[in-house]
Enzyme design. Structure first.
Site, PDB file in Angstrom:
ATOM      1  N   HIS A  34      -0.726   2.791  -0.067  1.00 23.24           N
ATOM      2  CA  HIS A  34      -1.511   1.616   0.322  1.00 23.24           C
ATOM      3  C   HIS A  34      -1.878   0.842  -0.939  1.00 23.24           C
ATOM      4  O   HIS A  34      -1.430   1.200  -2.046  1.00 23.24           O
ATOM      5  CB  HIS A  34      -2.752   2.052   1.113  1.00 23.24           C
ATOM      6  N   GLY A  36      -4.495   0.746  -2.671  1.00 24.60           N
ATOM      7  CA  GLY A  36      -5.176   1.543  -3.699  1.00 24.60           C
ATOM      8  C   GLY A  36      -4.143   2.103  -4.671  1.00 24.60           C
ATOM      9  O   GLY A  36      -4.270   1.984  -5.896  1.00 24.60           O
ATOM     10  N   HIS A  37      -3.081   2.688  -4.119  1.00 23.08           N
ATOM     11  CA  HIS A  37      -1.991   3.200  -4.963  1.00 23.08           C
ATOM     12  C   HIS A  37      -1.355   2.053  -5.753  1.00 23.08           C
ATOM     13  O   HIS A  37      -1.029   2.207  -6.931  1.00 23.08           O
ATOM     14  CB  HIS A  37      -0.901   3.856  -4.100  1.00 23.08           C
ATOM     15  N   SER A 188      -4.903   7.285   2.425  1.00 24.20           N
ATOM     16  CA  SER A 188      -3.772   7.555   3.323  1.00 24.20           C
ATOM     17  C   SER A 188      -4.269   8.126   4.643  1.00 24.20           C
ATOM     18  O   SER A 188      -3.605   8.003   5.674  1.00 24.20           O
ATOM     19  CB  SER A 188      -2.819   8.560   2.678  1.00 24.20           C
TER      20      SER A 188
END
Ligand code: AMP
Length: 284
Positions: A34, A36-37, A188
């Site tokens: 997502h 954030g990654h 996730s």
């Protein structure tokens, strides 16, 4: 962007890059990626010639089989996103590549003092598994820089300790928590949240903000108790809410005696375990 599944394949590819004088940034993930990654990927792309992302759901860090089985997996969607954000290599190994029978991948490192609080007692063996997989991945990839999220505060603190204690050459870069608009930390596991629970999850962020605003005005014991009460409202069930020193992971009493203070929490929303934290004082 290349997707490689074997240790020999990725090592060969990276050896070429290193020979050509390229620097390597590495982001370990368990997939189901997502934004954030992607913030970690973006930082690596900016700071290195080559960015490598691993996608590996590491069995040794799960202490509940159901959590491991239910962990979302979608390499196709992950690859699409990673390509879009400029990742150069995906390393997506199977368990046998990471833990071959002929290699002892256990790490001789005492982390007991950093695992007495928060995730430690609640997820027995979890950090031993995290240390094992990150060390193995670093040994395979030998990156210049390693990117991890503040979202997993205790995790990056333990990896930071490992890098220093084992005198590893990789430098750790910690990236801020990326949140949804209402404050829920991206994860996730969020896709598994019940629809009716999702809008209520903002209470976690609100509780962290309240704690930050009141540090020094109320005792940490009071703030922890208040937070636990607030996070116990249905459908939530808090596992812990602790205000700790950001280096030692020990609970604190007097904020004046600490440079870095963080509030960390784990909360069950129905069957989904969410973790979050906020720095109350100082910087990582
Ligand atoms: P995971 O795939 O959950 O193991 O996470 C891989 C890396 O991404 C870890 O270093 C996490 O801390 C980081 N990460 C996960 N969620 C976020 C987020 N919302 N903001 C920033 N980093 C994150």
């Amino acid at each position: 962007m290349k997707i490689l599944k074997s240790v020999s394949g990725i090592r060969k590819a990276l050896a070429e890059e290193i020979k050509a004088g390229k620097t390597i940034g590495f982001i370990p993930t368990m997939g189901a990626l997502h934004m954030g990654h992607m913030s970690l990927i973006q930082k690596s792309v900016k700071e290195n010639d080559i960015t490598v992302t691993s996608v590996f759901v590491n069995p040794t860090q799960f202490n509940q089989k159901e959590d491991l089985d239910k962990y979302p997996r979608n390499l196709k969607a992950d690859a699409k996103l990673l390509k879009q954000f400029g990742c150069d290599y995906i390393f997506a190994p199977g368990v046998a590549q990471i833990y071959p029978k002929k290699i002892d991948t256990t790490v001789k490192l005492d982390i007991d003092h950093l695992t007495q609080s928060m995730e430690g007692p609640n997820r027995p063996g979890h950090f031993v598994g995290v240390v094992q997989v990150v060390k193995r991945l670093l040994d395979i990839l030998e990156p210049n820089k390693l990117y991890m999220g503040q979202k997993d505060f205790q995790q990056f603190s333990i990896i930071d300790y490992m890098l220093k204690k084992l005198k590893m050459k990789t430098k750790l870069r910690v990236c801020p928590i990326i949140r949804e608009e209402d404050g829920l930390a991206m994860s996730s596991r969020n896709v598994r949240l019940a629809k009716k629970h999702r809008p209520l999850c903002t209470v976690i962020y609100k509780t962290l903000i309240f704690t930050k605003e009141n540090l020094g005005k109320k005792t940490t014991k009071y703030l922890e108790k208040k937070a636990m009460e607030r996070l116990a409202e249905r459908p939530f069930n808090p596992e812990y809410f602790e205000i700790v020193d950001g280096k030692t992971m020990e609970k604190i009493k007097n904020p004046d005696n600490h440079k870095l203070i963080v509030a960390c929490t784990a909360v069950w929303a129905g069957k989904v375990r969410l973790i979050d934290n906020m720095i109350l004082k100082g910087k990582v």
